[in-house]
Design an enzyme around this catalytic site. Structure first.
Site, PDB file in Angstrom:
ATOM      1  N   GLU A  47       0.925  -0.869  -0.038  1.00 54.99           N
ATOM      2  CA  GLU A  47       0.366   0.035  -0.198  1.00 54.99           C
ATOM      3  C   GLU A  47       0.943   1.157  -0.515  1.00 54.99           C
ATOM      4  O   GLU A  47       0.267   1.905  -0.320  1.00 54.99           O
ATOM      5  CB  GLU A  47      -1.422   0.066   0.844  1.00 54.99           C
ATOM      6  CG  GLU A  47      -2.140  -0.861   1.012  1.00 54.99           C
ATOM      7  CD  GLU A  47      -2.033  -2.457   1.175  1.00 54.99           C
ATOM      8  OE1 GLU A  47      -0.725  -2.632   2.543  1.00 54.99           O
ATOM      9  OE2 GLU A  47      -2.907  -3.071   1.093  1.00 54.99           O
ATOM     10  N   HIS A  87     -10.352  -5.491  10.418  1.00 60.04           N
ATOM     11  CA  HIS A  87     -10.663  -5.601   9.548  1.00 60.04           C
ATOM     12  C   HIS A  87     -11.964  -4.636   9.657  1.00 60.04           C
ATOM     13  O   HIS A  87     -12.774  -4.666   8.230  1.00 60.04           O
ATOM     14  CB  HIS A  87     -10.916  -7.265   8.728  1.00 60.04           C
ATOM     15  CG  HIS A  87      -9.492  -7.528   8.093  1.00 60.04           C
ATOM     16  ND1 HIS A  87      -9.330  -7.658   8.929  1.00 60.04           N
ATOM     17  CD2 HIS A  87      -9.471  -7.913   6.861  1.00 60.04           C
ATOM     18  CE1 HIS A  87      -8.092  -8.994   8.452  1.00 60.04           C
ATOM     19  NE2 HIS A  87      -8.098  -7.729   7.201  1.00 60.04           N
TER      20      HIS A  87
END
Lengths: 404, 393
Positions: free
Chosen positions: A140, A209
């Site tokens: 990322e 998450h």
């Protein structure tokens, strides 16, 4: 109520709105439509759809409709739209923008051949090729940085974080480079990047998450943040975000991808800095965004049966806040309840409470109440997870308490 | 005659291979562009590729321009040193003196369409890309006329029209940006390359390897240049890197180790890397260089290395001295002419400093400019829309 356009705003010509040059199409905003506000406010307080429809809708196929109000009636009274799910609306918006401007590209993990982990980019790789829909390895930090570097030269990448939580790895790039380069270079570089992805508490996805990154990103100067909640505003915000010259972070929610709604066939965009009036009311202003909007609407049903008339506003623009819409609502109702999914500490609700108290203190009859998620990592167990987020019953209790 | 005198005391650095004119005829400060071939002192060390030739094609005009540009950069950094001590430059100030050959050699090999991005040690790279001295000093002193209008500072010099993308404060963060610029160059079919520069300290950042992986996968025209000045602030390379052969760290990506104090070697390496990157994807260059100052002005630079080491490098490897010897040995200029040139440059720098000192500071309203690009009305109003709280543009 004298909503007069400030002098500076009125100077921007109406011509930008009426311009047919598709490159210069600008969503009519507060600053370039002096007459608009009048119709806007009147339309809302008596919830008359006719005014909304005729006031803002533009016939010419090339002109845009910037309509923040997404009441169901407005949709069906218009020409036949088409029904789709929220992720399809996002895909439609993305595809239209990629067709319109060859500089738009998408990068992210599994966005290309796989079609996107939530199918937002399905079919795009086949249509646009590998250079415009890029499958990145799992890094990322690097690919967000690359998207920003590409944006410095004039490309318009749409960077997808498979889950918003993963973008924490790219925080340095988002904060220092994305947010600050326009400023530190003295305006030489613009970063027209869109960073998007699903976040929020899902169905037992676990702590890592289920993160809500809007609270971490909100202090970064130089970026804009928006949160979509319906297929209508998802498509509109996606398009507006891509067209914006500023870096925009578009927050989607994992649980909202399968919402179905009918959206117009014509091209439209939503204004990035405007809030959406979901349900006009008189007794209390409820400010919310993303998934909590639906909990609030559910609570609203109960409240209406109990005799309350809540005004529900989906703030949509998390940075900057649409203090105009919010302020007018507070002036009318004198009570505010904020319902959000962020954590209690340092969340969007905390900033919004401060902003409201600072600006509209005189209009408040009761302290601003903020319902947020608990300051805990989201647990896995279903029952515990339910208690982490705000539930409709709690909203009803809060309204009853505030309206005593 | 002059040549033989010089060659008797010259060391192995200089081996003028060919000159067109007989020794007796002197060339004055010349703008002769006829080619001269000079051999680099130190050979290139390749990794996964064939090293380029040690013979560099250049011309007397070019070598003279090297001298002039490097002298200008050196004077600028020394002037910045005095300004910092006089408290006219605040915050962090990272000086590049000793490493000038890099900036100058790279410029000789590339065009303004090729992009350069570097870290916070960016003053000389900015000048190399065509930036003006007065813009640099104004920015360092936080004036309105600075290249970033006073809002960036020492670590944020940019020059968009010369494809110079800055100027970044966070170690290593510019490498993914650089690969992104290379991606855009490939996307737009620019036939240009991007030089993403970083130091030996940044060479241990994860994002470097992440970006290199993507660049190699997608065949991006990215050249990663490691300016190895042997110290990551206070930490020597042998203490921070298990494998200090930075040019080999790309593994599957070819690399080259270059003597970074030799402007001609740098030029040759950059030319070679550019040709490679346009065809075959990323390349890593490791430039063996040295900085005379400490990491920044707050670092004396003597706690982790001896003064003898610094002065030793200055005597043996200084880039400007090397070019001066070249000029003298090839009779391109005389001692006096070079000294006059240096005097001129000193005056130029002093004038720029004086001009920058006179420039105004930014107005208070500039605090809010360039936050957002004015788009879709980014303004924050108070209630009633009567009061404009702030225009975020």
């Amino acid at each position: 109520m004298s909503a007069i356009i400030h002098g500076a705003g009125a100077a921007t010509a109406l011509s930008t709105f009426n311009s047919v040059d598709s490159k210069k199409l600008v969503a009519p905003s507060r600053t370039n439509l002096p007459v608009r506000t009048q119709k806007y406010i009147v339309a809302r307080s008596d919830a008359s759809k006719k005014n909304i429809g005729s006031g803002l809708r533009v016939r010419h196929s090339q002109k845009l409709i910037a309509n923040a109000v997404a009441t169901k009636e407005a949709e069906t009274s218009a020409s036949t739209g088409h029904e789709l799910l929220l992720f399809e609306a996002l895909q439609e918006g993305l595809e239209e923008e990629m067709d319109r401007d060859p500089h738009v590209c998408v990068m992210g993990e599994d966005v290309g051949h796989y079609g996107g982990s939530y199918k937002v980019t399905k079919g795009l790789a086949d249509k646009f090729g590998d250079l415009r829909v890029l499958d990145t390895p799992i890094c990322e930090n690097a690919f967000t940085g690359m998207g920003i570097g590409a944006a410095m030269t004039g490309l318009r990448p749409v960077i997808e974080g498979m889950n918003m939580g993963f973008l924490l790895l790219a925080f340095n790039q988002i904060s220092n480079n994305c947010g600050m380069l326009h400023y530190t270079s003295g305006g030489q570089f613009t970063i027209p990047v869109v960073i998007r992805g699903p976040g929020g508490v899902g169905r037992q996805l676990g702590a890592e998450h289920s993160q809500r990154l809007e609270s971490y990103f909100q202090s970064i100067p130089g970026i804009q943040m928006v949160a979509c909640s319906t297929p209508y505003n998802a498509k509109g915000l996606m398009k507006a975000a891509i067209r914006s010259e500023n870096p925009v972070i578009l927050f989607e929610h994992v649980l909202l991808y399968n919402l179905k709604e009918k959206i117009p066939d014509e091209e439209y965009i939503c204004n990035l800095e405007e809030a959406e009036m979901v349900r006009p009311g008189e007794h209390i202003t409820i400010l919310t965004y993303s998934r909590m909007r639906y909990h609030v609407m559910q609570a609203a049903k109960t409240l209406v049966n109990k005799g309350y008339d809540p005004e529900v506003i989906d703030i949509r623009s998390l940075k900057p806040f649409d203090l105009y819409t919010i302020g007018n609502s507070v002036k009318k109702t004198h009570r505010v309840l904020i319902v959000e999914e962020c954590m209690r500490t340092g969340g969007i609700g905390a900033s919004l409470t401060a902003a409201i108290n600072e600006n509209f203190h005189d209009y408040l009859d009761a302290p601003v109440m903020c319902l947020s998620s608990q300051d805990v990592p989201t647990p896995y167990a279903g029952t515990l997870e339910e208690w982490t987020v705000v539930q409709p019953a709690q909203i009803v209790t809060a309204v009853e308490q505030l309206c005593k | 005659m002059a040549l033989s005198r010089l060659s008797s005391r010259s060391n192995s650095f200089l081996k003028p291979v060919t000159t067109a004119l007989p020794y007796a005829i002197r060339r004055h400060v010349s703008t002769d562009t006829s080619p001269i071939t000079i051999e680099t002192a130190v050979p290139f060390t390749p990794h996964q590729c064939e090293a380029p030739s040690r013979s560099v094609e250049t011309s007397s005009e070019e070598i003279l321009s090297f001298f002039r540009d490097m002298a200008r950069m050196r004077r600028m950094e020394i002037a910045a040193d005095s300004l910092y001590k006089a408290k006219l430059i605040r915050g962090f100030c990272h000086l590049y003196d000793g490493q000038e050959a890099l900036a100058v050699g790279m410029e000789a090999a590339i065009t303004k369409k090729d992009a350069i991005i570097t870290s916070y040690r960016d003053h000389c790279t900015f000048i190399g890309r065509g930036g003006k001295l007065v813009d640099a000093f104004s920015e360092l002193m936080g004036r309105k006329t600075g290249c970033s209008h006073g809002k960036g500072g020492s670590m944020h010099f940019y020059k968009k029209d010369a494809s110079f993308y800055g100027g970044h404060g966070i170690v290593g963060a510019q490498i993914p940006l650089g690969c992104g610029i290379a991606f855009a160059q490939k996307y737009n079919k620019d036939e240009a390359v991007t030089f993403a520069m970083y130091g030996d300290g940044a060479a241990n950042q994860g994002q470097l390897f992440e970006a290199l992986n993507i660049a190699a996968l997608w065949d991006l025209p990215a050249i990663l240049v490691c300016e190895n000045n042997h110290y990551g602030m206070g930490t020597a390379t042998w203490r921070s890197a298990k494998s200090p052969a930075y040019f080999k760290r790309g593994d599957y990506v070819p690399g080259l180790k270059v003597d970074g104090m030799d402007a001609l070697a740098v030029k040759q390496a950059c030319k070679f890397a550019k040709e490679h990157a346009l065809k075959n994807g990323p390349f890593i260059l490791e430039m063996d260089t040295y900085r005379y100052h400490g990491h920044s002005m707050s670092d004396p630079g003597s706690t982790y290395r001896t003064r003898d080491e610094v002065s030793g490098v200055r005597q043996v490897r200084d880039p400007i001295e090397r070019v001066r010897k070249l000029l003298l040995s090839h009779d391109i200029a005389t001692e006096k002419e070079l000294k006059d040139m240096e005097k001129e440059i000193r005056k130029e720098v002093d004038d720029a400093v004086a001009q920058a000192k006179e420039s105004p500071v930014p107005d208070a309203s500039e605090l809010f400019t360039n936050m957002y690009v004015k788009d879709c009305g980014v303004e924050s109003f108070g209630a009633d829309r009567k009061e404009l709280k702030v225009t975020l543009a």
